[in-house]
Design a protein around this motif. Structure first.
Motif, mmCIF file in Angstrom:
data_model
loop_
_atom_site.group_PDB
_atom_site.id
_atom_site.type_symbol
_atom_site.label_atom_id
_atom_site.label_comp_id
_atom_site.label_asym_id
_atom_site.label_seq_id
_atom_site.Cartn_x
_atom_site.Cartn_y
_atom_site.Cartn_z
ATOM 1 N N ALA A 158 0.796 -1.198 -0.161
ATOM 2 C CA ALA A 158 0.183 -0.008 -0.054
ATOM 3 C C ALA A 158 0.843 1.171 0.033
ATOM 4 N N GLY A 159 0.388 2.336 -0.835
ATOM 5 C CA GLY A 159 0.984 3.488 -0.681
ATOM 6 C C GLY A 159 0.177 4.617 -0.171
ATOM 7 N N LEU A 160 -1.136 4.082 -0.161
ATOM 8 C CA LEU A 160 -1.948 4.919 0.364
ATOM 9 C C LEU A 160 -3.207 4.170 1.250
ATOM 10 N N LEU A 161 -3.534 4.437 2.236
ATOM 11 C CA LEU A 161 -4.317 3.576 3.074
ATOM 12 C C LEU A 161 -5.532 4.871 3.382
ATOM 13 N N VAL A 162 -6.594 4.424 3.081
ATOM 14 C CA VAL A 162 -7.966 5.146 3.608
ATOM 15 C C VAL A 162 -8.648 4.329 4.688
ATOM 16 N N LEU A 163 -8.721 4.670 5.765
ATOM 17 C CA LEU A 163 -9.256 4.033 6.666
ATOM 18 C C LEU A 163 -10.682 4.449 7.283
ATOM 19 N N TRP A 164 -11.868 3.928 6.942
ATOM 20 C CA TRP A 164 -12.972 4.676 7.258
ATOM 21 C C TRP A 164 -13.423 4.060 8.186
ATOM 22 N N ARG A 165 -13.068 3.981 9.581
ATOM 23 C CA ARG A 165 -13.285 3.261 10.665
ATOM 24 C C ARG A 165 -13.023 3.932 12.035
ATOM 25 N N SER A 166 -14.014 3.831 12.792
ATOM 26 C CA SER A 166 -14.045 4.634 14.184
ATOM 27 C C SER A 166 -12.704 4.125 14.950
ATOM 28 N N ALA A 168 -9.453 4.273 14.261
ATOM 29 C CA ALA A 168 -8.554 3.266 13.450
ATOM 30 C C ALA A 168 -7.243 4.574 13.942
ATOM 31 N N THR A 169 -6.123 3.845 13.934
ATOM 32 C CA THR A 169 -4.690 4.601 14.131
ATOM 33 C C THR A 169 -4.132 4.501 13.045
ATOM 34 N N ALA A 170 -3.430 5.822 12.593
ATOM 35 C CA ALA A 170 -2.606 5.709 11.503
ATOM 36 C C ALA A 170 -1.394 4.993 11.440
ATOM 37 N N PRO A 171 -0.950 4.289 10.882
ATOM 38 C CA PRO A 171 0.456 3.614 10.801
ATOM 39 C C PRO A 171 1.565 4.666 10.782
ATOM 40 N N ARG A 172 2.529 4.582 11.388
ATOM 41 C CA ARG A 172 3.796 5.381 11.389
ATOM 42 C C ARG A 172 4.699 4.729 10.464
ATOM 43 N N ILE A 173 4.619 4.995 9.084
ATOM 44 C CA ILE A 173 5.214 4.454 8.190
ATOM 45 C C ILE A 173 5.992 5.405 7.165
ATOM 46 N N PRO A 174 7.191 5.934 7.065
ATOM 47 C CA PRO A 174 7.653 6.681 6.028
ATOM 48 C C PRO A 174 7.067 6.633 4.625
ATOM 49 N N GLY A 175 6.527 7.376 3.921
ATOM 50 C CA GLY A 175 6.298 7.257 2.590
ATOM 51 C C GLY A 175 4.780 6.798 2.199
ATOM 52 N N LEU A 176 3.966 6.484 3.348
ATOM 53 C CA LEU A 176 2.991 5.883 3.470
ATOM 54 C C LEU A 176 1.744 7.109 3.801
ATOM 55 N N ARG A 177 0.847 7.397 2.797
ATOM 56 C CA ARG A 177 -0.240 8.189 3.045
ATOM 57 C C ARG A 177 -1.343 7.618 3.684
ATOM 58 N N THR A 178 -1.938 8.257 4.891
ATOM 59 C CA THR A 178 -3.077 7.508 5.636
ATOM 60 C C THR A 178 -3.956 8.702 5.602
ATOM 61 N N ILE A 179 -5.461 8.084 5.228
ATOM 62 C CA ILE A 179 -6.284 9.102 5.768
ATOM 63 C C ILE A 179 -7.468 8.220 6.755
ATOM 64 N N VAL A 180 -7.772 8.855 7.834
ATOM 65 C CA VAL A 180 -8.365 8.203 8.776
ATOM 66 C C VAL A 180 -9.504 8.995 9.043
ATOM 67 N N ALA A 181 -10.941 8.492 8.794
ATOM 68 C CA ALA A 181 -12.224 9.219 9.016
ATOM 69 C C ALA A 181 -13.188 8.171 9.446
#
Ligand SMILES: [Zn+2]
Length: 320
Positions: A87-95, A97-110
């Motif tokens: 994954a290069g982009l992670l979209v977590l539509w989940r109450s 949810a914790t964003a991973p701390r991974i360099p280069g990975l974009r994360t959307i949490v909503a």
């Protein structure tokens, strides 16, 4: 993050709701597709429901896959679980949810559910705003929201022809919760009135609808279209003159297939949950939600009884 040479990093979207919830994520999936058409999209959730997305997603992974469990913990990940390692982009539509701390990975949490008065599809779409996507309403994509193919549509037409149903009105009397269901006897009265006008009428039965369908068939003999895979069912619905149903996944499916649809609402708020498409909403309940994530807003178990057969028939005749 690890990527194969010459293979673009994937977009992983997590939405683990029911069928209607999954369909309401599709505008956001279309936006991601338009924005980065060359990147594979991986959907994580309920595989049976995500199957509705067809060619819009490249791969489906069950949210129950044990390998994904670390993703749902409270500790931020520093390595992605193996099924979504590219994954290069992670979209977590989940109450929660914790964003991973991974360099280069974009994360959307909503949060997966919208605030009061906001439509769920608009809420999910707007959560992608940090990506700089074009979020303006797009023209209807080929094949509609579900991207139904000509072959799928032809199979749907053939199934109706075999059942001797030409441009029928399709009724889906089921819904996930009893308090969302208009009474079976009113669906029977509705079918009787529509058929008296010379209109072919058939029922759609989902896997959890046996009791509701039996209650209806005890009152009127109607053809039943049962247990089709979701996209095959969508292709059948696409050939209906009109679909009538409760706030249910099948009603969302009918609307997404481009069919004129009458959606009967009560304890859920159509401002957030109206199906997407050519939809007439009938609702007599005036209760409104007060906080984000609230789905049932009216405690009255008989809320749906406020809609009469005449209410629905009047709208049905105006659509034809
Ligand atoms: Zn109510």
């Amino acid at each position: 993050m690890s990527t194969q040479p010459n293979r673009p990093a994937s977009i992983v979207v997590l939405r683990a709701g029911a069928l209607g919830d999954t369909i309401l994520t599709l505008p956001a999936i279309h936006a991601l597709r338009r924005h980065v058409p060359y990147r594979p999209i991986v959907a994580v959730g309920r595989p049976d429901y995500w199957s509705v997305a067809g060619p819009l997603v490249d791969r489906i992974i069950s949210a129950d896959d044990p390998a994904l469990a670390p993703l749902f913990g409270s500790t931020p990940l520093t390595v992605l679980p193996s099924p979504i390692a590219d994954a290069g982009l992670l979209v977590l539509w989940r109450s929660g949810a914790t964003a991973p701390r991974i360099p280069g990975l974009r994360t959307i949490v909503a949060p997966p559910l919208p605030p009061p008065g906001v439509h769920a599809a608009a809420h999910l779409l707007s959560s992608l705003a940090p990506l700089g996507l074009d979020l303006s309403p797009s023209p209807a994509p080929p094949g509609g929201l579900l991207a139904l193919s000509p072959d799928e549509l032809a199979a749907g037409a053939a199934l109706l022809a075999r059942a001797d149903l030409h441009r029928p009105i399709l009724l889906h009397p089921g819904a996930g919760a009893a308090w969302k269901r208009w009474p079976a006897e009113r669906y029977a009265a509705q079918a009787t009135a529509l058929r008296a006008g010379g209109q072919p009428v058939a029922l759609i039965a989902g896997p959890a609808d046996d009791d509701t369908i039996a209650a209806l068939l005890a009152r009127i003999d109607l053809p039943v279209i049962a247990r089709l895979p979701l996209r095959a069912l969508a292709a059948v619905l696409a050939h209906a003159t009109l679909a009538i149903g409760n706030d249910s996944g099948v009603t969302h499916l009918a609307a997404a297939a481009g069919t004129p649809t009458i959606a009967l609402f009560g304890p859920t708020d159509p401002a957030s949950w109206a199906p997407l498409g050519d939809v007439r909403i009938l609702r007599r309940c005036t209760t409104v939600p007060t906080h984000q994530g609230e789905i049932r807003v009216c405690p009255d178990d008989n809320c749906m009884h406020a809609l009469t057969v005449e209410d629905v028939l009047t709208v049905a005749l105006s659509v034809e």
